[in-house]
Design a protein around this motif. Structure first.
Motif, PDB file in Angstrom:
ATOM      1  N   ILE A 306       0.837  -1.200   0.000  1.00 18.41           N
ATOM      2  CA  ILE A 306       0.000   0.000   0.000  1.00 18.41           C
ATOM      3  C   ILE A 306       0.872   1.250   0.000  1.00 18.41           C
ATOM      4  O   ILE A 306       0.632   2.197  -0.764  1.00 18.41           O
ATOM      5  N   VAL A 307       1.896   1.271   0.844  1.00 19.57           N
ATOM      6  CA  VAL A 307       2.818   2.418   0.869  1.00 19.57           C
ATOM      7  C   VAL A 307       3.497   2.566  -0.489  1.00 19.57           C
ATOM      8  O   VAL A 307       3.633   3.680  -1.016  1.00 19.57           O
ATOM      9  N   ALA A 308       3.916   1.450  -1.084  1.00 21.35           N
ATOM     10  CA  ALA A 308       4.531   1.505  -2.409  1.00 21.35           C
ATOM     11  C   ALA A 308       3.539   2.022  -3.444  1.00 21.35           C
ATOM     12  O   ALA A 308       3.896   2.796  -4.351  1.00 21.35           O
ATOM     13  N   GLY A 309       2.272   1.596  -3.324  1.00 20.68           N
ATOM     14  CA  GLY A 309       1.242   2.075  -4.234  1.00 20.68           C
ATOM     15  C   GLY A 309       1.041   3.575  -4.121  1.00 20.68           C
ATOM     16  O   GLY A 309       0.889   4.281  -5.136  1.00 20.68           O
ATOM     17  N   TYR A 310       1.056   4.090  -2.899  1.00 17.37           N
ATOM     18  CA  TYR A 310       0.909   5.538  -2.719  1.00 17.37           C
ATOM     19  C   TYR A 310       2.102   6.288  -3.303  1.00 17.37           C
ATOM     20  O   TYR A 310       1.945   7.382  -3.861  1.00 17.37           O
ATOM     21  N   ALA A 311       3.298   5.729  -3.167  1.00 15.78           N
ATOM     22  CA  ALA A 311       4.467   6.369  -3.776  1.00 15.78           C
ATOM     23  C   ALA A 311       4.331   6.419  -5.291  1.00 15.78           C
ATOM     24  O   ALA A 311       4.626   7.441  -5.932  1.00 15.78           O
ATOM     25  N   LEU A 312       3.855   5.317  -5.894  1.00 14.94           N
ATOM     26  CA  LEU A 312       3.649   5.274  -7.344  1.00 14.94           C
ATOM     27  C   LEU A 312       2.569   6.274  -7.755  1.00 14.94           C
ATOM     28  O   LEU A 312       2.708   6.979  -8.770  1.00 14.94           O
ATOM     29  N   ALA A 313       1.484   6.344  -6.976  1.00 19.91           N
ATOM     30  CA  ALA A 313       0.424   7.318  -7.275  1.00 19.91           C
ATOM     31  C   ALA A 313       0.977   8.739  -7.205  1.00 19.91           C
ATOM     32  O   ALA A 313       0.652   9.587  -8.054  1.00 19.91           O
ATOM     33  N   GLY A 314       1.821   9.026  -6.201  1.00 20.90           N
ATOM     34  CA  GLY A 314       2.415  10.347  -6.091  1.00 20.90           C
ATOM     35  C   GLY A 314       3.278  10.693  -7.294  1.00 20.90           C
ATOM     36  O   GLY A 314       3.232  11.816  -7.806  1.00 20.90           O
ATOM     37  N   LEU A 315       4.062   9.716  -7.773  1.00 15.35           N
ATOM     38  CA  LEU A 315       4.871   9.938  -8.970  1.00 15.35           C
ATOM     39  C   LEU A 315       3.999  10.259 -10.176  1.00 15.35           C
ATOM     40  O   LEU A 315       4.356  11.109 -11.012  1.00 15.35           O
ATOM     41  N   GLY A 316       2.847   9.599 -10.287  1.00 14.12           N
ATOM     42  CA  GLY A 316       1.962   9.846 -11.415  1.00 14.12           C
ATOM     43  C   GLY A 316       1.199  11.158 -11.300  1.00 14.12           C
ATOM     44  O   GLY A 316       1.090  11.928 -12.263  1.00 14.12           O
ATOM     45  N   ILE A 317       0.686  11.441 -10.114  1.00 18.83           N
ATOM     46  CA  ILE A 317      -0.107  12.649  -9.895  1.00 18.83           C
ATOM     47  C   ILE A 317       0.717  13.910 -10.140  1.00 18.83           C
ATOM     48  O   ILE A 317       0.186  14.938 -10.562  1.00 18.83           O
ATOM     49  N   ALA A 318       2.020  13.818  -9.911  1.00 23.39           N
ATOM     50  CA  ALA A 318       2.891  14.999  -9.911  1.00 23.39           C
ATOM     51  C   ALA A 318       2.714  15.893 -11.127  1.00 23.39           C
ATOM     52  O   ALA A 318       2.666  17.119 -11.008  1.00 23.39           O
ATOM     53  N   ALA A 319       2.625  15.317 -12.317  1.00 19.94           N
ATOM     54  CA  ALA A 319       2.605  16.118 -13.545  1.00 19.94           C
ATOM     55  C   ALA A 319       1.213  16.579 -13.948  1.00 19.94           C
ATOM     56  O   ALA A 319       1.079  17.431 -14.839  1.00 19.94           O
ATOM     57  N   LEU A 320       0.173  16.053 -13.309  1.00 23.51           N
ATOM     58  CA  LEU A 320      -1.186  16.315 -13.788  1.00 23.51           C
ATOM     59  C   LEU A 320      -1.624  17.764 -13.585  1.00 23.51           C
ATOM     60  O   LEU A 320      -2.036  18.441 -14.522  1.00 23.51           O
ATOM     61  N   LEU A 321      -1.542  18.257 -12.344  1.00 27.10           N
ATOM     62  CA  LEU A 321      -1.993  19.625 -12.095  1.00 27.10           C
ATOM     63  C   LEU A 321      -1.082  20.677 -12.731  1.00 27.10           C
ATOM     64  O   LEU A 321      -1.593  21.666 -13.269  1.00 27.10           O
ATOM     65  N   PRO A 322       0.259  20.529 -12.700  1.00 27.23           N
ATOM     66  CA  PRO A 322       1.074  21.519 -13.416  1.00 27.23           C
ATOM     67  C   PRO A 322       0.693  21.638 -14.888  1.00 27.23           C
ATOM     68  O   PRO A 322       0.626  22.734 -15.440  1.00 27.23           O
ATOM     69  N   SER A 323       0.439  20.501 -15.546  1.00 22.86           N
ATOM     70  CA  SER A 323       0.039  20.524 -16.948  1.00 22.86           C
ATOM     71  C   SER A 323      -1.315  21.198 -17.114  1.00 22.86           C
ATOM     72  O   SER A 323      -1.519  22.006 -18.038  1.00 22.86           O
ATOM     73  N   ALA A 324      -2.247  20.893 -16.209  1.00 23.50           N
ATOM     74  CA  ALA A 324      -3.576  21.497 -16.286  1.00 23.50           C
ATOM     75  C   ALA A 324      -3.500  23.007 -16.065  1.00 23.50           C
ATOM     76  O   ALA A 324      -4.151  23.789 -16.767  1.00 23.50           O
ATOM     77  N   TYR A 325      -2.705  23.446 -15.089  1.00 21.52           N
ATOM     78  CA  TYR A 325      -2.538  24.881 -14.838  1.00 21.52           C
ATOM     79  C   TYR A 325      -1.950  25.579 -16.057  1.00 21.52           C
ATOM     80  O   TYR A 325      -2.386  26.669 -16.448  1.00 21.52           O
ATOM     81  N   ASP A 326      -0.933  24.972 -16.663  1.00 22.57           N
ATOM     82  CA  ASP A 326      -0.279  25.580 -17.818  1.00 22.57           C
ATOM     83  C   ASP A 326      -1.248  25.685 -18.990  1.00 22.57           C
ATOM     84  O   ASP A 326      -1.307  26.714 -19.688  1.00 22.57           O
ATOM     85  N   THR A 327      -2.041  24.634 -19.206  1.00 20.27           N
ATOM     86  CA  THR A 327      -3.036  24.645 -20.275  1.00 20.27           C
ATOM     87  C   THR A 327      -4.078  25.724 -20.033  1.00 20.27           C
ATOM     88  O   THR A 327      -4.455  26.470 -20.943  1.00 20.27           O
ATOM     89  N   ALA A 328      -4.546  25.831 -18.794  1.00 19.66           N
ATOM     90  CA  ALA A 328      -5.565  26.826 -18.462  1.00 19.66           C
ATOM     91  C   ALA A 328      -5.033  28.245 -18.602  1.00 19.66           C
ATOM     92  O   ALA A 328      -5.738  29.144 -19.073  1.00 19.66           O
ATOM     93  N   ALA A 329      -3.785  28.468 -18.212  1.00 22.89           N
ATOM     94  CA  ALA A 329      -3.206  29.812 -18.288  1.00 22.89           C
ATOM     95  C   ALA A 329      -3.053  30.289 -19.725  1.00 22.89           C
ATOM     96  O   ALA A 329      -3.063  31.495 -19.987  1.00 22.89           O
ATOM     97  N   LYS A 330      -2.933  29.354 -20.661  1.00 20.10           N
ATOM     98  CA  LYS A 330      -2.717  29.710 -22.059  1.00 20.10           C
ATOM     99  C   LYS A 330      -4.014  29.825 -22.855  1.00 20.10           C
ATOM    100  O   LYS A 330      -3.983  30.121 -24.049  1.00 20.10           O
ATOM    101  N   ARG A 331      -5.157  29.594 -22.221  1.00 23.93           N
ATOM    102  CA  ARG A 331      -6.418  29.672 -22.958  1.00 23.93           C
ATOM    103  C   ARG A 331      -6.695  31.098 -23.398  1.00 23.93           C
ATOM    104  O   ARG A 331      -6.490  32.047 -22.649  1.00 23.93           O
ATOM    105  N   PRO A 332      -7.173  31.296 -24.649  1.00 23.56           N
ATOM    106  CA  PRO A 332      -7.528  32.647 -25.102  1.00 23.56           C
ATOM    107  C   PRO A 332      -8.714  33.184 -24.310  1.00 23.56           C
ATOM    108  O   PRO A 332      -9.460  32.431 -23.688  1.00 23.56           O
ATOM    109  N   GLY A 333      -8.878  34.494 -24.355  1.00 23.49           N
ATOM    110  CA  GLY A 333     -10.030  35.106 -23.695  1.00 23.49           C
ATOM    111  C   GLY A 333      -9.629  35.936 -22.497  1.00 23.49           C
ATOM    112  O   GLY A 333      -8.488  36.389 -22.385  1.00 23.49           O
ATOM    113  N   GLN A 334     -10.568  36.143 -21.598  1.00 21.14           N
ATOM    114  CA  GLN A 334     -10.324  36.977 -20.425  1.00 21.14           C
ATOM    115  C   GLN A 334      -9.180  36.409 -19.589  1.00 21.14           C
ATOM    116  O   GLN A 334      -9.187  35.233 -19.244  1.00 21.14           O
ATOM    117  N   PRO A 335      -8.187  37.245 -19.241  1.00 19.69           N
ATOM    118  CA  PRO A 335      -7.083  36.754 -18.415  1.00 19.69           C
ATOM    119  C   PRO A 335      -7.583  36.163 -17.105  1.00 19.69           C
ATOM    120  O   PRO A 335      -8.391  36.759 -16.414  1.00 19.69           O
TER     121      PRO A 335
END
Length: 392
Positions: A306-335
């Motif tokens: 279980i601890v190993a699974g959480y470590a693997l989940a943490g490695l995977g989760i790491a890139a998700l929100l940074p990518s989402a934030y970057d995508t959202a910041a680049k959307r056209p329209g109102q800043p």
């Protein structure tokens, strides 16, 4: 454009990096002392949950107002004002002796945190795009590192017998000093998001507006699914080990450490991985690792796996929100509108998901099964919505 990174940009990037670290440390400065705060104001654990849920509504209000505030005042002014007020909410929480005052502190913290979150991610995204290599993952890595160090420091301060009011008032003063440093380096002129091509008729204009609104909905769903994957792993890891397997409090804490450790390590390597693997391949790999990690942590009845699974989940989760934030910041329209939609989805998840998992777990299922039911479908939703966004 990449390759045109000036000294002003370098100074701004240092300032944004410090703000990411500080933002991670702000919440970590009082979360470890929540049991003491609960006793100080005289409420039950259920009361704490109720106050946090009510305060979360103000986070949604902050998300809704972020775009308008940034359009009017700019990211630098919003970050400085909201950041200073966010720091002062620590003192309010530290001085709280009644549930009402604690609710005020938590509510204002949630509202101001969203404004700081949106503003610093917008500046971070602009600066990342100007460099020869991206930095968004590393900026979010600094947030994770701030949370780890801040939480550790808070625990040590509490163990040393420093009173809660003194601790949080000093923390607020330190954060105000940080805001002063950050303000001197931030970009003073915001970038204007690229706009869709000029329309020659009302039908084209209507189509652009429709696509813009659809993109905001997609960003909200991306935020909801990403926050679901992250919060179910971070918030419920200790409960999974303690309640389901009878692990001691010390061992149960390893679940949280594993997730945060995996996230922090992967975020510092994420920018180079994005360059080497490409964005889409990295997202597919990250979602696969998250799903596999959550499945192992939630369904395998062995505490070490279980601890190993959480470590693997943490490695995977790491890139998700940074990518989402970057995508959202680049959307056209109102800043700020894209990031406002993304954070609104995230804040909605923070309100709904704990209630959903608690309700499911209370219906004769264990914590792991409840987390799996909620978190695993989110991996599919996230991948589908990000694909739709990139093709929109």
């Amino acid at each position: 454009m990449p390759g045109t990174f000036s000294r002003t940009d370098q100074r701004a990037l240092r300032a944004v990096a410090v703000q990411f670290f500080a933002n991670g440390a702000i919440f970590a400065s009082f979360i470890p002392r929540m049991p003491e705060i609960r006793d100080r104001v005289g409420i039950s654990i259920a009361g704490v949950g109720a106050l946090l849920s009510i305060a979360g509504v103000f986070g949604l209000v902050g998300s809704a107002s972020a775009g308008g505030a940034i359009s009017r005042f700019g990211t630098r002014v919003v970050l400085l004002i909201a950041g200073a007020l966010l720091a002062m909410t620590l003192a309010v929480i530290g001085l709280s002796t009644t549930p009402a005052l604690l609710l005020v502190g938590l509510s204002l913290m949630m509202a101001f945190d969203v404004l700081v979150d949106v503003a610093m991610n917008m500046q971070g995204s602009w600066l990342s795009a100007r460099r020869h290599s991206p930095v968004m993952n590393r900026l979010h890595g600094l947030w994770s590192l701030g949370a780890l160090i801040g939480g550790t420091a808070s625990s040590q301060v509490a163990a040393a017998g420093v009173s809660l009011p003194v601790h949080l008032i000093v923390a607020a003063a330190v954060m105000l000093a940080v805001i002063g440093y950050v303000g001197s380096g931030l970009l003073r002129v915001d970038e204007t998001p690229g706009q869709p091509g000029e329309a020659s008729d009302s039908g084209r204009v209507g189509g652009i507006v429709h696509r813009s609104r659809a993109a905001l909905v997609l960003l909200g769903l991306v935020g909801f699914s990403a926050a679901t994957m992250e919060s179910t792993s971070i918030d419920w890891a200790a409960f999974r080990l303690n309640d389901d397997l009878g692990a001691s409090a010390g061992f149960a804490a390893l679940g949280y450490v594993a997730v945060m450790g995996g996230m922090t390590a992967a975020r510092f390597a994420g920018d180079w991985m994005s360059v080497g693997l490409g964005h889409d391949r990295l997202m597919r790999l990250s979602v696969a690792m998250t799903g596999a990690g959550v499945a192992i942590a939630s369904l395998v009845p062995n505490r070490y796996l279980i601890v190993a699974g959480y470590a693997l989940a943490g490695l995977g989760i790491a890139a998700l929100l940074p990518s989402a934030y970057d995508t959202a910041a680049k959307r056209p329209g109102q800043p700020g509108a894209g990031l406002g939609a993304l954070t609104a989805g995230m804040r909605t998840a923070f309100l709904v998901i704990p209630l959903a998992i608690g309700g499911i777990a209370g219906a004769s299922l264990d914590v792991g099964s409840a987390v799996a039911i909620v978190a695993l479908p989110s991996t599919v939703v996230f991948m589908l919505m990000m694909s739709r966004l990139r093709s929109a």
